[in-house]
Design an enzyme around this catalytic site. Sequence first.
Site, PDB file in Angstrom:
ATOM      1  N   CYS A  57     -22.079 -35.386 -41.706  1.00 22.32           N
ATOM      2  CA  CYS A  57     -21.451 -34.090 -41.490  1.00 22.32           C
ATOM      3  C   CYS A  57     -21.436 -33.665 -40.024  1.00 22.32           C
ATOM      4  CB  CYS A  57     -22.171 -33.044 -42.318  1.00 22.32           C
ATOM      5  SG  CYS A  57     -21.284 -31.528 -42.463  1.00 22.32           S
ATOM      6  N   HIS A 111     -25.334 -39.772 -33.707  1.00 16.76           N
ATOM      7  CA  HIS A 111     -25.267 -38.329 -33.819  1.00 16.76           C
ATOM      8  C   HIS A 111     -24.101 -37.811 -32.967  1.00 16.76           C
ATOM      9  CE1 HIS A 111     -26.638 -34.422 -34.881  1.00 16.76           C
ATOM     10  NE2 HIS A 111     -26.795 -34.040 -33.630  1.00 16.76           N
TER      11      HIS A 111
END
Length: 509
Positions: A213, A448
Amino acid sequence: MAIPNSTAFNSVIRFRSPEEEKRIVSELTTNLNEGDSYFVISKRWYTSWQKYIAPIGGGAPRPGPIDNSDIIDDTTSDGDPQLRRYLVEDEDYVLVPHQVWKTLLEWYNVGPPIPMTLIYLLLSDERNVHNVTDIRLAKEASIRELYVKVCAKTGVSLEKARIWGYLNRRKVKLLNPLSNESLEESGLLMDQDILLEVDEVGLAGLVNLGNTCYMMNSTLRCLAHTPPILQYFLRDYTHQGELTKAFGELLKELWSSRKKAVAPSFFKTKLDKAAPQFSGHYQYDSHELLISLLARLHEVSDVCQGQCKSTLVCPVCGKIANTYDSFTSLSLPLPSTRTWSISFLSCLENFLAEEPLGPNNMWFCPECKEKRKANKKLDLWKLPEILVLHLKRFRTSKYFVKKIDTFVNFPINDLDLSKYVKNKNGESYLYELYAVSNHYIGPGGVRHYTAYAKLIDYNKWYHFNDSYVSPVNESVVRSKAAYLLFYRRVGSETEEAQSSEVSMTDDMD
Ligand SMILES: [Zn+2]
């Protein structure tokens, strides 16, 4: 005093030219001192005089005598003329220095004169504490008027501003923006400190819903700070599809919410449905998501759409063929050299340089009617209002994906692409960075994404790391992690036209 006869005679019937009046008043307006006294003139009359002296449009008639009747309270008949209450400077009246008043009165007569005592307040801006500016107002002005003046000066909208009485760097009294109390009645005196606080919206974080996400959050953040996209969705729009609607609702929530973080769950379910490839655990990339989103949000993707021209040349027969391809982002290859830092423009020039097609990529030449070696050259043909640049940091081979960690030194405020645009009609193409999607590989190969985005109205950068949001210096925005760069075009002709509308009254501030 010896005055030549002819001048004395003529001065009765001959007016100065508008240009001359303009020049004299503007000379009197420069070199003002803080202690100068001011006079009030009805904005209605002053505007008719400005139209007379302004060359633009031309032909406005010379106004009659100075007429302050619309701003005077005629219920008090005794003594000096009193101003009506609740007037607003630059809306109902303007202030002119004593010398200017005297001169205008000489030329136009009547009035009556309304002298005004001004006070100066020292405004500190909470967002930039080293910046203290003077706010000049009549002591009879209302608190409401103070708000209007401060907001006009700082570019903050009224509903986001809070002004405090400020003493020894401490907030002592919140001033009510709706108050008609005068500065004097509120106890604001000459050289008093006041503090401006601003509600900054658009700083809610995005909750990480798990899986990959953070990649979606980083991409959404960059889009959420794209001015024309935001303008479109914050208006009432007629949505086309479910995903567009969900995207619009998410933007509204991000920009109106005082919550610390917003959960993009509803949008995520619509995205999973529309583009199921992004729903799994596989680590998709923010550039792929961006392209896919823009293809679906077609109501707004136009602002990102540019065009490249590619030219193929067959050296054997000299045949040239042009094709034009649209793009919503430009993917720039990074050199695989071991240099740790390269300039952005050298990447771009490398991308645009003519190069031979590889042996596995022969061109079917329409002239020779067979496959030939050819040279290919790319040109930027049209550039969009929003330019998204993708730094190709990943090299994929059969067995592995390699990330190129080169630091790309890209411009933040002044990316000038004018000389690279081929179809431009003399326009300039100047861009300013407002968002960056960053990609990191942590220990153990964990990926990330975060984003840097700017609140353009406040000229401040923030780091958006899922639900964590923190202010940052502009200098950190340029890093080895920078992956997608979002630029907006600035200094276009319409912007310049707006900023050049400066009136006489502004010059006096
Ligand atoms: Zn050929």
